[in-house]
Design a protein around this motif. Structure first.
Motif, PDB file in Angstrom:
ATOM      1  N   ASP A 101       0.824  -1.215   0.000  1.00  0.00           N
ATOM      2  CA  ASP A 101       0.000   0.000   0.000  1.00  0.00           C
ATOM      3  C   ASP A 101       0.857   1.263   0.000  1.00  0.00           C
ATOM      4  N   ILE A 102       1.879   1.269   0.853  1.00  0.00           N
ATOM      5  CA  ILE A 102       2.748   2.450   0.940  1.00  0.00           C
ATOM      6  C   ILE A 102       3.479   2.681  -0.375  1.00  0.00           C
ATOM      7  N   ALA A 103       4.065   1.606  -0.947  1.00  0.00           N
ATOM      8  CA  ALA A 103       4.806   1.728  -2.203  1.00  0.00           C
ATOM      9  C   ALA A 103       3.888   2.156  -3.347  1.00  0.00           C
ATOM     10  N   PHE A 104       2.708   1.538  -3.420  1.00  0.00           N
ATOM     11  CA  PHE A 104       1.787   1.831  -4.528  1.00  0.00           C
ATOM     12  C   PHE A 104       1.242   3.257  -4.421  1.00  0.00           C
ATOM     13  N   SER A 105       0.847   3.688  -3.207  1.00  0.00           N
ATOM     14  CA  SER A 105       0.279   5.028  -3.052  1.00  0.00           C
ATOM     15  C   SER A 105       1.320   6.115  -3.306  1.00  0.00           C
ATOM     16  N   LEU A 106       2.565   5.881  -2.862  1.00  0.00           N
ATOM     17  CA  LEU A 106       3.631   6.841  -3.149  1.00  0.00           C
ATOM     18  C   LEU A 106       3.851   6.979  -4.649  1.00  0.00           C
ATOM     19  N   THR A 115       0.781  10.976 -10.588  1.00  0.00           N
ATOM     20  CA  THR A 115      -0.379  11.831 -10.869  1.00  0.00           C
ATOM     21  C   THR A 115      -0.228  13.248 -10.313  1.00  0.00           C
ATOM     22  N   LEU A 116       0.951  13.606  -9.819  1.00  0.00           N
ATOM     23  CA  LEU A 116       1.132  14.921  -9.206  1.00  0.00           C
ATOM     24  C   LEU A 116       0.747  16.069 -10.131  1.00  0.00           C
ATOM     25  N   PRO A 117       1.170  16.070 -11.415  1.00  0.00           N
ATOM     26  CA  PRO A 117       0.729  17.155 -12.300  1.00  0.00           C
ATOM     27  C   PRO A 117      -0.798  17.186 -12.435  1.00  0.00           C
ATOM     28  N   LEU A 118      -1.430  16.014 -12.506  1.00  0.00           N
ATOM     29  CA  LEU A 118      -2.885  15.954 -12.614  1.00  0.00           C
ATOM     30  C   LEU A 118      -3.545  16.457 -11.337  1.00  0.00           C
ATOM     31  N   LEU A 119      -2.977  16.123 -10.196  1.00  0.00           N
ATOM     32  CA  LEU A 119      -3.516  16.600  -8.919  1.00  0.00           C
ATOM     33  C   LEU A 119      -3.511  18.129  -8.857  1.00  0.00           C
ATOM     34  N   ILE A 120      -2.430  18.712  -9.339  1.00  0.00           N
ATOM     35  CA  ILE A 120      -2.318  20.178  -9.337  1.00  0.00           C
ATOM     36  C   ILE A 120      -3.363  20.806 -10.259  1.00  0.00           C
ATOM     37  N   LEU A 121      -3.537  20.214 -11.462  1.00  0.00           N
ATOM     38  CA  LEU A 121      -4.514  20.734 -12.422  1.00  0.00           C
ATOM     39  C   LEU A 121      -5.935  20.626 -11.870  1.00  0.00           C
ATOM     40  N   ILE A 122      -6.252  19.485 -11.228  1.00  0.00           N
ATOM     41  CA  ILE A 122      -7.591  19.320 -10.673  1.00  0.00           C
ATOM     42  C   ILE A 122      -7.821  20.319  -9.538  1.00  0.00           C
ATOM     43  N   PHE A 136      -5.282   8.415  -1.869  1.00  0.00           N
ATOM     44  CA  PHE A 136      -3.960   7.794  -1.763  1.00  0.00           C
ATOM     45  C   PHE A 136      -3.204   8.352  -0.554  1.00  0.00           C
ATOM     46  N   PHE A 137      -3.550   9.582  -0.133  1.00  0.00           N
ATOM     47  CA  PHE A 137      -2.970  10.114   1.102  1.00  0.00           C
ATOM     48  C   PHE A 137      -3.570   9.409   2.319  1.00  0.00           C
ATOM     49  N   ASN A 138      -4.857   9.036   2.239  1.00  0.00           N
ATOM     50  CA  ASN A 138      -5.455   8.220   3.303  1.00  0.00           C
ATOM     51  C   ASN A 138      -4.741   6.884   3.434  1.00  0.00           C
ATOM     52  N   VAL A 139      -4.325   6.332   2.284  1.00  0.00           N
ATOM     53  CA  VAL A 139      -3.588   5.065   2.302  1.00  0.00           C
ATOM     54  C   VAL A 139      -2.244   5.256   2.993  1.00  0.00           C
ATOM     55  N   LEU A 140      -1.546   6.331   2.656  1.00  0.00           N
ATOM     56  CA  LEU A 140      -0.249   6.612   3.287  1.00  0.00           C
ATOM     57  C   LEU A 140      -0.379   6.773   4.801  1.00  0.00           C
ATOM     58  N   PHE A 141      -1.456   7.414   5.236  1.00  0.00           N
ATOM     59  CA  PHE A 141      -1.652   7.671   6.665  1.00  0.00           C
ATOM     60  C   PHE A 141      -2.143   6.435   7.413  1.00  0.00           C
ATOM     61  N   GLY A 142      -2.474   5.368   6.679  1.00  0.00           N
ATOM     62  CA  GLY A 142      -2.917   4.132   7.329  1.00  0.00           C
ATOM     63  C   GLY A 142      -4.406   4.035   7.565  1.00  0.00           C
ATOM     64  N   HIS A 143      -5.183   5.012   7.072  1.00  0.00           N
ATOM     65  CA  HIS A 143      -6.634   4.955   7.231  1.00  0.00           C
ATOM     66  C   HIS A 143      -7.261   3.942   6.275  1.00  0.00           C
ATOM     67  N   MET A 144      -6.647   3.806   5.101  1.00  0.00           N
ATOM     68  CA  MET A 144      -7.231   2.988   4.044  1.00  0.00           C
ATOM     69  C   MET A 144      -6.152   2.109   3.418  1.00  0.00           C
ATOM     70  N   SER A 145      -6.620   1.216   2.548  1.00  0.00           N
ATOM     71  CA  SER A 145      -5.734   0.375   1.744  1.00  0.00           C
ATOM     72  C   SER A 145      -6.034   0.658   0.275  1.00  0.00           C
ATOM     73  N   VAL A 146      -5.145   0.269  -0.620  1.00  0.00           N
ATOM     74  CA  VAL A 146      -5.431   0.433  -2.048  1.00  0.00           C
ATOM     75  C   VAL A 146      -6.631  -0.416  -2.438  1.00  0.00           C
ATOM     76  N   VAL A 147      -6.679  -1.651  -1.915  1.00  0.00           N
ATOM     77  CA  VAL A 147      -7.779  -2.575  -2.209  1.00  0.00           C
ATOM     78  C   VAL A 147      -8.482  -2.953  -0.913  1.00  0.00           C
TER      79      VAL A 147
END
Length: 468
Positions: free
Chosen positions: A285-290, A296-303, A375-386
């Protein structure tokens, strides 16, 4: 009696594994040192490589026998075999590296070793899959049968018989029933195998008839007969299996535990209860979310810019959801609606033509891009990717009273996507159907299952016609 053929098949599997490992040695040695595709370094002594490869094969086969990998697995899924193959080869690799260290063998290519192990896993998995498909084909044709005797011709025994008929590829054939109430059960036995005797005739029948497994399907009030039935089965070397009369309350894969020296049936076996499984899932989860955040960082900024310029208010919308072990957390999304009261956002469903949505927000919800901040929720341990999708506390309180087993989903971390969502159950779809998929995922979790769900999510696309 137990068939001698199973022992022969075990040795045949061991021989096939040995051949696969040696073939992969030759292929990997050629790819590394002869083909010129990977490197141009001079090859080390061939006889040294073949010696260490032979030792590796002995390790792999020995481990396979030790963990019972060569036993019959006609009831197991292929993913179980793949996982075991990976585990066997990784342990064998560690053992070989230890031996190389002890003997101070430094003239050994690490890239060759990696290539060799990967090739061995791939070839072994491929031939095992081919064998499994071949065996299923021949079992459906009536070959390689295992003969089953059902003790108990009541509703429990008949239910098992009907279910077994749905899986001819398993190669089981019921030879009949044993029951003490023959007159009572024979009247409704049309379409079933006959009742061939009483329970106390089991020893005589096993002595005269070829039986591989005895399935005990007696009601709870007949439990006093279990001991004698099991003793007779063990006397003749026949496997005895018990279907509990309360099986309706058990999951598809109940787990036997031990507590205070007493065997217990764990009503719901959850693979992610094991520390090693939780560790690997969390690391993934940590590796995938990072990786997802960086890509997607450029897309995150545009959104973020799009949300800000299309409607007043915060860019990120935070909403309370129920997560692991019924603990609440704040889930992040890109804001897709106009700013509203907390009461309104926490207790109202979004509808197709919801006036609260912004035009840009409608696009974000349809394409699921509003969920990228999770994906930040995943990093913080609140959620999982799946995992199962989390819900608001207001609706959780409703669903737990209305939908059976709804709260089981909170045994694991919620996810950005899940087995239900990858099968099209997103947005305005049946909650009952979603829970069935969520429970199946919880009880059958594996790393390969997570990869399959992620892959299906990507292939099916992120556009959701049911997302309002």
């Amino acid at each position: 009696m137990i068939r001698r053929g199973q022992s022969f098949l075990s040795y045949l599997y061991a021989f096939a594994d040995f051949v696969c490992i040696q073939l992969m040695f030759l292929l990997s040695y050629w790819l590394k040192f002869k083909s010129g595709w990977i490197s141009f370094e001079p090859p080390l002594l061939f006889r040294n490589y073949i010696l260490w490869t032979f030792i590796y094969a002995i390790f792999a086969i020995g481990i396979s026998f030790f963990i019972g990998f060569y036993a019959s697995k006609r009831r197991k899924q292929f993913s179980f075999e793949v996982l075991k193959i990976i585990q066997i080869h990784l342990v064998s690799l560690l053992m070989l590296l230890s031996i190389l260290f002890i003997f101070k063998e430094i003239n050994f290519s690490r890239s060759y070793l990696l290539l060799f192990v990967i090739n061995s896993i791939l070839l072994t998995s491929f031939y095992r899959y081919f064998v499994k498909i071949l065996l299923k084909y021949y079992r459906e044709k009536g070959y390689n049968k295992q003969f089953v005797l059902i003790v108990g011709a009541g509703s429990l025994g008949k239910t098992f018989y009907r279910k077994l008929q749905n899986y001819p590829e398993l190669g089981f054939e019921v030879i009949g029933f044993l029951d003490d109430d023959q007159e009572k059960h024979e009247s409704d036995s049309k379409g079933y195998k006959p009742i061939i005797g009483r329970v106390n005739e089991l020893e005589h029948i096993l002595d005269k008839t070829l039986v591989d497994e005895v399935v005990i399907a007696l009601p709870l009030d007949a439990h006093k007969k279990y001991g004698s039935i099991i003793n007779v089965c063990e006397k003749f070397g026949v496997k005895a299996l018990i279907i509990p009369d309360f099986y309706d309350y058990l999951p598809s894969r109940p787990f036997f535990d031990n507590f205070a020296g007493m065997p217990l049936i764990n009503v719901r076996d959850i693979p992610l209860d094991e520390l090693s499984n939780r560790f690997f899932k969390r690391a993934f989860d940590i590796a995938f979310s990072l990786a997802a955040i960086l890509i997607t960082l450029p897309l995150l900024i545009l959104i973020a810019i799009g949300v800000k310029i299309t409607s007043p208010g915060p860019i990120i919308f935070k909403q309370e959801r129920v997560g692991l072990n019924r603990r609440n957390f704040m889930m992040y999304k890109f804001r897709s609606m106009r700013v509203q009261t907390e009461q309104s956002s926490d207790t109202q469903w979004t509808t197709e033509n919801d006036p609260r949505k912004t035009k840009f927000g409608t696009f974000l919800r349809k394409t699921s891009l509003d969920e990228l901040p999770q994906f930040f929720n995943v990093l913080f341990g609140h959620m999982s990717v799946v995992g199962p999708r989390p819900e608001r506390p207001y609706f959780v309180e409703q669903f737990k009273e209305e939908i059976p087993k709804y709260m089981v989903k909170h045994h694991i971390r919620p996810g950005i996507t899940g087995w239900a969502q990858s099968n099209g159950l997103r947005g305005d779809t049946s909650i009952e159907d979603r829970i069935k998929y969520d429970i199946f995922y919880i009880e059958n979790w594996s790393f390969l299952f997570d990869i399959k769900i992620i892959w299906k999510t990507i292939i099916n696309g992120f556009v959701n016609k049911n997302a309002y």
